[in-house]
Design an enzyme around this catalytic site. Sequence first.
Site, mmCIF file in Angstrom:
data_model
loop_
_atom_site.group_PDB
_atom_site.id
_atom_site.type_symbol
_atom_site.label_atom_id
_atom_site.label_comp_id
_atom_site.label_asym_id
_atom_site.label_seq_id
_atom_site.Cartn_x
_atom_site.Cartn_y
_atom_site.Cartn_z
ATOM 1 N N HIS A 103 0.685 -1.213 -0.036
ATOM 2 C CA HIS A 103 0.037 0.088 -0.030
ATOM 3 C C HIS A 103 0.852 0.973 -0.125
ATOM 4 O O HIS A 103 2.144 1.179 0.124
ATOM 5 C CB HIS A 103 -1.039 -0.070 1.295
ATOM 6 C CG HIS A 103 -0.241 0.238 2.650
ATOM 7 N ND1 HIS A 103 0.348 -0.790 3.076
ATOM 8 C CD2 HIS A 103 -0.068 1.341 3.347
ATOM 9 C CE1 HIS A 103 1.141 -0.272 4.148
ATOM 10 N NE2 HIS A 103 0.743 1.122 4.169
ATOM 11 N N ASP A 105 0.606 5.103 1.944
ATOM 12 C CA ASP A 105 -0.088 5.966 2.873
ATOM 13 C C ASP A 105 -1.059 6.879 2.382
ATOM 14 O O ASP A 105 -0.613 7.733 1.436
ATOM 15 C CB ASP A 105 0.795 6.401 4.265
ATOM 16 C CG ASP A 105 1.531 5.495 4.791
ATOM 17 O OD1 ASP A 105 1.046 4.351 4.809
ATOM 18 O OD2 ASP A 105 2.718 5.688 5.062
ATOM 19 N N HIS A 257 4.787 0.248 0.383
ATOM 20 C CA HIS A 257 5.434 -0.451 1.388
ATOM 21 C C HIS A 257 4.682 -1.535 2.017
ATOM 22 O O HIS A 257 3.372 -1.591 1.897
ATOM 23 C CB HIS A 257 6.163 0.464 2.458
ATOM 24 C CG HIS A 257 4.858 1.410 2.988
ATOM 25 N ND1 HIS A 257 4.367 2.448 2.479
ATOM 26 C CD2 HIS A 257 4.352 1.439 4.423
ATOM 27 C CE1 HIS A 257 3.677 3.074 3.213
ATOM 28 N NE2 HIS A 257 3.622 2.454 4.502
ATOM 29 N N ARG A 272 4.921 6.943 13.689
ATOM 30 C CA ARG A 272 4.919 7.424 12.359
ATOM 31 C C ARG A 272 4.385 8.914 12.053
ATOM 32 O O ARG A 272 3.109 9.308 12.648
ATOM 33 C CB ARG A 272 4.227 6.567 11.243
ATOM 34 C CG ARG A 272 4.096 7.016 9.974
ATOM 35 C CD ARG A 272 3.165 5.842 9.057
ATOM 36 N NE ARG A 272 1.942 6.364 8.917
ATOM 37 C CZ ARG A 272 0.848 5.931 8.523
ATOM 38 N NH1 ARG A 272 1.094 4.648 8.176
ATOM 39 N NH2 ARG A 272 -0.282 6.365 8.475
HETATM 40 C C1 SIN Z 1 2.915 1.676 7.687
HETATM 41 O O1 SIN Z 1 2.490 0.890 6.814
HETATM 42 O O2 SIN Z 1 3.103 2.842 7.482
HETATM 43 C C2 SIN Z 1 4.206 0.826 8.760
HETATM 44 C C3 SIN Z 1 5.226 0.069 8.184
HETATM 45 C C4 SIN Z 1 5.901 -0.580 8.996
HETATM 46 O O3 SIN Z 1 5.418 -0.762 10.281
HETATM 47 O O4 SIN Z 1 6.923 -1.214 8.943
#
Ligand code: SIN
Length: 281
Positions: A103, A105, A257, A272
């Site tokens: 996906h 973000d 990612h 994040r």
């Molecule tokens: C996310 O998808 O923003 C998190 C990625 C992660 O926790 O490695």
Amino acid sequence: MNAHTTVGQLTVKPLPNCGAEVLGIDLNNLSDSELAAVKKAYADYGIIFFRDQKLTEDQHIAFAKKFGEIDINKFFPHIDGYREIAKVGKEKEQKTNIGGGWHTDHSYDQVPAMGSILVARQLPPEGGDTLFANMYAAYETLDDETKAQIANLKAVHSNGHVFGSKAYYNNEERTEFANDEAVGEAVHPVVITHPLSGKKALYVNPGFVLRFEGQTMQESPPLLHKLFAHAMNARFHTRFQWKPGSIAFWDNRATWHFALNDYHGHDRLMHRITIAGVALN
Ligand code: SIN
């Protein structure tokens, strides 16, 4: 773009397939020339990684603000006292991780977020790596016929099937994402001209894209799944192994990612911050 570049003590080391490591830097003490080099590396590579950093929550916010306004996520729980910092966590009793599929973000927002800065706070003894995909390379390597087919298409991005009270992240072990008021859709071009690099990138992702604009959910899958399958090829990917002090700073318009979920029985906690972007075309 595969030569190392240096600015004083700072070195930008490209990784195979996707992204670059930025070495010899302390994110709490950035000179103007180092900040300019970090911004350039971010624009050139779409994702940059840092090691051995010591950012408090306030310093994480201060670093993020050097790149733009903070875009507060409408679904994620935040860290106590810091609305700007989303909690991306999985506890040892839980089985569902966050971001455990390809996906990017906030693509479901009308103005999708520019980037996300993920800081490792608590890591499992093994596992919990994150995969990243290079969506410039994914676009460039499509055949000419497919490029022509998608040149003027737009896609519908939605969050209703992921967040919200009837969605994936509202289950017996997680309820914290169920904000029905924030559920919505946005339409973006399938191929964008990246606002920082000026390069073309493929901008559809399996997490949030449901269909092409003007097509039904039944008509869209053959081409959409072909694009997804193309970008899922490992030749576009890098795998980041987190260590204490690691930070990943990715551009949501240039990468995908995928957080691997291979550490059941252990806690993993990441902080994040998401930075606001611009409308895409
Ligand atoms: C996310 O998808 O923003 C998190 C990625 C992660 O926790 O490695």
